[in-house]
Every structure is written in structure tokens, then in C-alpha cells.
Design a protein around this motif. Structure first.
Motif, PDB file in Angstrom:
ATOM      1  N   UNK A  60       0.921  -1.206   0.044  1.00 25.33           N
ATOM      2  CA  UNK A  60      -0.040   0.078  -0.039  1.00 25.33           C
ATOM      3  C   UNK A  60       0.829   1.164  -0.061  1.00 25.33           C
ATOM      4  N   UNK A  61       0.742   2.058  -0.918  1.00 22.63           N
ATOM      5  CA  UNK A  61       1.600   3.159  -1.231  1.00 22.63           C
ATOM      6  C   UNK A  61       0.534   4.516  -0.703  1.00 22.63           C
ATOM      7  N   UNK A  62       0.813   5.298   0.360  1.00 21.96           N
ATOM      8  CA  UNK A  62       0.023   6.114   0.982  1.00 21.96           C
ATOM      9  C   UNK A  62       0.999   7.508   0.468  1.00 21.96           C
ATOM     10  N   UNK A  63       0.334   8.596  -0.200  1.00 20.16           N
ATOM     11  CA  UNK A  63       0.819   9.938  -0.672  1.00 20.16           C
ATOM     12  C   UNK A  63      -0.215  10.812  -0.670  1.00 20.16           C
ATOM     13  N   UNK A  64       0.407  11.981  -0.857  1.00 20.84           N
ATOM     14  CA  UNK A  64      -0.453  13.321  -0.860  1.00 20.84           C
ATOM     15  C   UNK A  64      -0.650  13.769  -2.247  1.00 20.84           C
ATOM     16  N   UNK A  65      -1.496  14.320  -2.754  1.00 17.28           N
ATOM     17  CA  UNK A  65      -1.568  14.734  -3.865  1.00 17.28           C
ATOM     18  C   UNK A  65      -2.482  16.087  -4.135  1.00 17.28           C
ATOM     19  N   UNK A  66      -2.281  17.158  -4.956  1.00 14.09           N
ATOM     20  CA  UNK A  66      -3.237  18.208  -4.823  1.00 14.09           C
ATOM     21  C   UNK A  66      -4.692  17.857  -5.336  1.00 14.09           C
ATOM     22  N   UNK A  67      -5.709  18.155  -4.511  1.00 15.11           N
ATOM     23  CA  UNK A  67      -7.167  17.688  -4.685  1.00 15.11           C
ATOM     24  C   UNK A  67      -7.271  16.257  -4.894  1.00 15.11           C
ATOM     25  N   UNK A  68      -6.347  15.509  -4.245  1.00 15.19           N
ATOM     26  CA  UNK A  68      -6.366  13.879  -4.443  1.00 15.19           C
ATOM     27  C   UNK A  68      -6.318  13.621  -5.889  1.00 15.19           C
ATOM     28  N   UNK A  69      -5.848  14.376  -6.800  1.00 17.36           N
ATOM     29  CA  UNK A  69      -5.618  13.961  -8.207  1.00 17.36           C
ATOM     30  C   UNK A  69      -4.290  12.972  -8.464  1.00 17.36           C
ATOM     31  N   UNK A  70      -4.516  12.172  -9.074  1.00 20.37           N
ATOM     32  CA  UNK A  70      -3.032  11.325  -9.186  1.00 20.37           C
ATOM     33  C   UNK A  70      -2.203  11.961  -9.865  1.00 20.37           C
ATOM     34  N   UNK A  71      -0.790  11.810  -9.600  1.00 21.32           N
ATOM     35  CA  UNK A  71       0.312  12.423 -10.162  1.00 21.32           C
ATOM     36  C   UNK A  71       0.770  11.280 -11.041  1.00 21.32           C
ATOM     37  N   UNK A  72       1.639  11.712 -12.293  1.00 22.45           N
ATOM     38  CA  UNK A  72       2.163  10.955 -12.880  1.00 22.45           C
ATOM     39  C   UNK A  72       2.829   9.608 -12.244  1.00 22.45           C
ATOM     40  N   UNK A  74       1.848   8.373  -9.302  1.00 17.01           N
ATOM     41  CA  UNK A  74       0.907   7.542  -8.802  1.00 17.01           C
ATOM     42  C   UNK A  74       0.262   6.660  -9.890  1.00 17.01           C
ATOM     43  N   UNK A  75       0.038   7.200 -11.174  1.00 18.90           N
ATOM     44  CA  UNK A  75      -0.306   6.602 -12.196  1.00 18.90           C
ATOM     45  C   UNK A  75       0.599   5.276 -12.572  1.00 18.90           C
ATOM     46  N   UNK A  76       1.899   5.594 -12.338  1.00 26.44           N
ATOM     47  CA  UNK A  76       2.713   4.455 -12.776  1.00 26.44           C
ATOM     48  C   UNK A  76       2.769   3.386 -11.834  1.00 26.44           C
ATOM     49  N   UNK A  77       2.502   3.947 -10.439  1.00 21.80           N
ATOM     50  CA  UNK A  77       2.474   2.945  -9.324  1.00 21.80           C
ATOM     51  C   UNK A  77       1.313   2.090  -9.416  1.00 21.80           C
ATOM     52  N   UNK A  78       0.210   2.426  -9.522  1.00 23.09           N
ATOM     53  CA  UNK A  78      -1.054   1.986  -9.451  1.00 23.09           C
ATOM     54  C   UNK A  78      -1.429   0.710 -10.406  1.00 23.09           C
ATOM     55  N   UNK A  79      -0.448   0.703 -11.501  1.00 22.23           N
ATOM     56  CA  UNK A  79      -0.770  -0.487 -12.542  1.00 22.23           C
ATOM     57  C   UNK A  79       0.112  -1.414 -12.291  1.00 22.23           C
ATOM     58  N   UNK A  80       1.172  -1.341 -11.280  1.00 25.02           N
ATOM     59  CA  UNK A  80       2.058  -2.028 -10.957  1.00 25.02           C
ATOM     60  C   UNK A  80       1.420  -3.306 -10.297  1.00 25.02           C
ATOM     61  N   UNK A  81       1.961  -4.615 -10.513  1.00 27.69           N
ATOM     62  CA  UNK A  81       1.238  -5.877  -9.727  1.00 27.69           C
ATOM     63  C   UNK A  81       1.576  -5.567  -8.047  1.00 27.69           C
ATOM     64  N   UNK A  87      -4.482   7.981  -1.739  1.00 30.56           N
ATOM     65  CA  UNK A  87      -4.048   9.460  -1.886  1.00 30.56           C
ATOM     66  C   UNK A  87      -4.730  10.250  -0.752  1.00 30.56           C
ATOM     67  N   UNK A  88      -3.985  10.987  -0.050  1.00 30.01           N
ATOM     68  CA  UNK A  88      -4.699  12.042   0.671  1.00 30.01           C
ATOM     69  C   UNK A  88      -4.172  13.145  -0.070  1.00 30.01           C
ATOM     70  N   UNK A  89      -4.817  14.461   0.750  1.00 25.60           N
ATOM     71  CA  UNK A  89      -4.792  15.793  -0.097  1.00 25.60           C
ATOM     72  C   UNK A  89      -3.498  16.302   0.301  1.00 25.60           C
ATOM     73  N   UNK A  90      -2.973  17.292  -0.445  1.00 29.42           N
ATOM     74  CA  UNK A  90      -1.851  17.881  -0.428  1.00 29.42           C
ATOM     75  C   UNK A  90      -1.956  19.248  -0.568  1.00 29.42           C
TER      76      UNK A  90
END
Length: 249
Positions: A60-72, A74-81, A87-90
Motif C-alpha cells: 500500500x502506497x500512501x501519498x498526498x496529491x493536490x485535490x487528491x488527483x493522481x500525479x504521473x 501515482x499512475x505508474x505505481x497503481x498499475x504495478x502488480x 491518496x490524501x490531500x496535499x
């Protein structure tokens, strides 16, 4: 319900990458480092399975992002096996970015995993003491808690002492392990000092140009004539003769 002999890794990305930046670049700004996320995830998985002697259920990868919008990243990470991104707010306050809701999400996930007996071992990569209640809850449900730290740049702890005291096992991710997937960025631009020239180049650059040397010699000769002193020797070593007399027409 029978407990499943598997391990789960919960990563506070703000702590992991911020501490890695402090270690490698001297400041906790994540912009100062580049991360090979695939290598980092694989390293976490291999080490967790070796430490716990259990197969991995999930990271489980917990991180913050502006408006909880996945950053590049995060998009790379969530497609990994075997990787789940939470995501929390930043938010930005007083010129600094701060995560909101990440600790609460980690606490909820940790408690739920322990309550449902989804794993026998949990690896926590965090330093925040706010996770202490979740850690205690997991222990009460019979889960072994492994606390991992990133090597501190100053050699001291960068984790809550309460977390360290309550964890069942502890490991420090040292510089050698971190640099397998994280490296500091090179400083470039106008702030970077120019390279110093080699000594032989410096000597050439500091030598006077031929035109300037000739002008200086002529100026010295004129000054000597005005002062009535002996005129300087010519370049071939012979002294200059008197000036020819002027004839009348």
C-alpha cells in the motif's frame, strides 16, 4: 477465522522519499531526487519477504496529491502488480506542502487488515507517531509489526521513539539500499559554479595580448623621452641612436 501467513507493506511515501532526499541531497525536498519506482517497489517486496519469511500480499502506497488527483508517479505505481495507491490531500501552507489524511488512511488500513486477519506480518515504512494507535491495534490482533526507517542524514533517529519502542522488529534502510532506486539530481543552471580552467589554460588567458604589450612599450619610451632619461634599448639589444637633424629646405 484462521490467519493467513502473508505480509503486507504500508509505505508513507512522504516519509520514505523525504528522508531519502535528506540523506542523498541534504534537504527533504522530493524535487531534489529522481526515483525508479519499479526498482523501489521490487526492492521493498524482496526485503519484506526476506525479513518476514512470508509471501507478499500487497504493498500500500500512501501519498498526498493536490485535490487528491493522481500525479504521473501515482499512475505508474497503481498499475504495478501487488501495489495499491491511497491518496490524501496535499495543501500548501506558509510556503510548504503538507499532507492531509494520509496518517488517518494508514491507520484505518492497518487496523482493518489486522481485524480481518488478512496477514500475519505488517511492514510499516513511516516515522510518524500518529500511527502508534494503529500499530498497537495490530499487535493486539496478533500481527507482528516490522518498522522500517530510512537512514538519517545526521545519524540520529528520524522516527517517533514511541513507534520504535512498540515495534516487534526494526530495520534501517541504509544509503546503499536507497541508492539502488533513488539518486540525487545534479545541480545545473546559473547557480552552479563554472569549472575552473586547467593551470596551463589559465596562464594563457592571463598573458597580455601582443597589441597591448606593444602599446605599453611605446608608452614607456615616450615617458622616458619626456623625462630626459636614457631611451630604452631596442628589441634586438642595440641602443637607439639620436634622431636625425632636420635640414632646412
Amino acid at each position: 477465522m484462521e490467519r493467513v501467513d502473508r505480509c503486507v507493506v504500508l509505505v508513507d511515501a512522504g516519509y520514505l522519499l523525504g528522508a531519502a532526499a535528506s540523506l542523498l541531497a541534504g534537504e527533504p525536498a522530493r524535487s531534489r531526487i529522481t526515483v525508479d519506482h519499479a526498482a523501489l517497489i521490487q526492492g521493498l517486496r524482496d526485503l519484506a519477504e526476506a525479513d518476514t519469511e512470508r509471501p507478499l500480499l500487497r504493498i500500500y502506497w500512501f501519498d498526498g496529491a493536490p485535490d487528491r488527483v493522481p500525479q504521473p508517479e501515482h499512475r505508474r505505481l497503481r498499475v504495478m502488480p501487488r501495489v495499491t495507491v491511497r491518496l490524501g490531500a496535499l495543501t500548501r501552507s506558509d510556503g510548504r506542502w503538507a499532507q492531509k489524511g494520509v496518517d488517518a488512511a494508514m491507520h484505518a488500513e492497518l487496523t482493518e487488515l489486522a481485524r480481518n486477519r488478512a496477514c500475519s506480518d505488517v511492514v510499516l515504512v513511516t516515522g510518524d507517531g500518529d500511527l502508534l494507535p494503529g500499530l498497537m491495534s495490530a499487535k493486539e490482533h496478533g500481527v507482528a509489526v516490522h518498522l522500517w526507517a530510512v537512514q538519517a542524514a545526521d545519524g540520529d533517529y528520524n522516527q517517533s521513539e514511541d513507534l520504535v519502542a512498540e515495534a516487534d522488529e526494526r530495520r534501517v534502510l541504509d544509503r546503499v539500499w536507497i541508492t539502488r532506486s533513488v539518486r540525487a539530481k545534479e545541480l545545473t543552471g546559473i547557480c552552479a559554479p563554472p569549472p575552473a580552467p586547467r593551470p596551463e589554460i589559465a596562464a594563457i588567458l592571463s598573458a597580455p595580448l601582443p597589441e597591448s604589450a606593444l602599446a605599453a612599450s611605446q608608452e614607456r619610451a615616450a615617458e622616458a623621452v619626456r623625462n630626459g632619461s636614457q631611451p630604452p634599448a631596442s628589441e634586438n639589444g642595440a641602443e637607439a641612436g639620436p634622431a636625425p637633424a632636420t635640414t632646412k629646405g
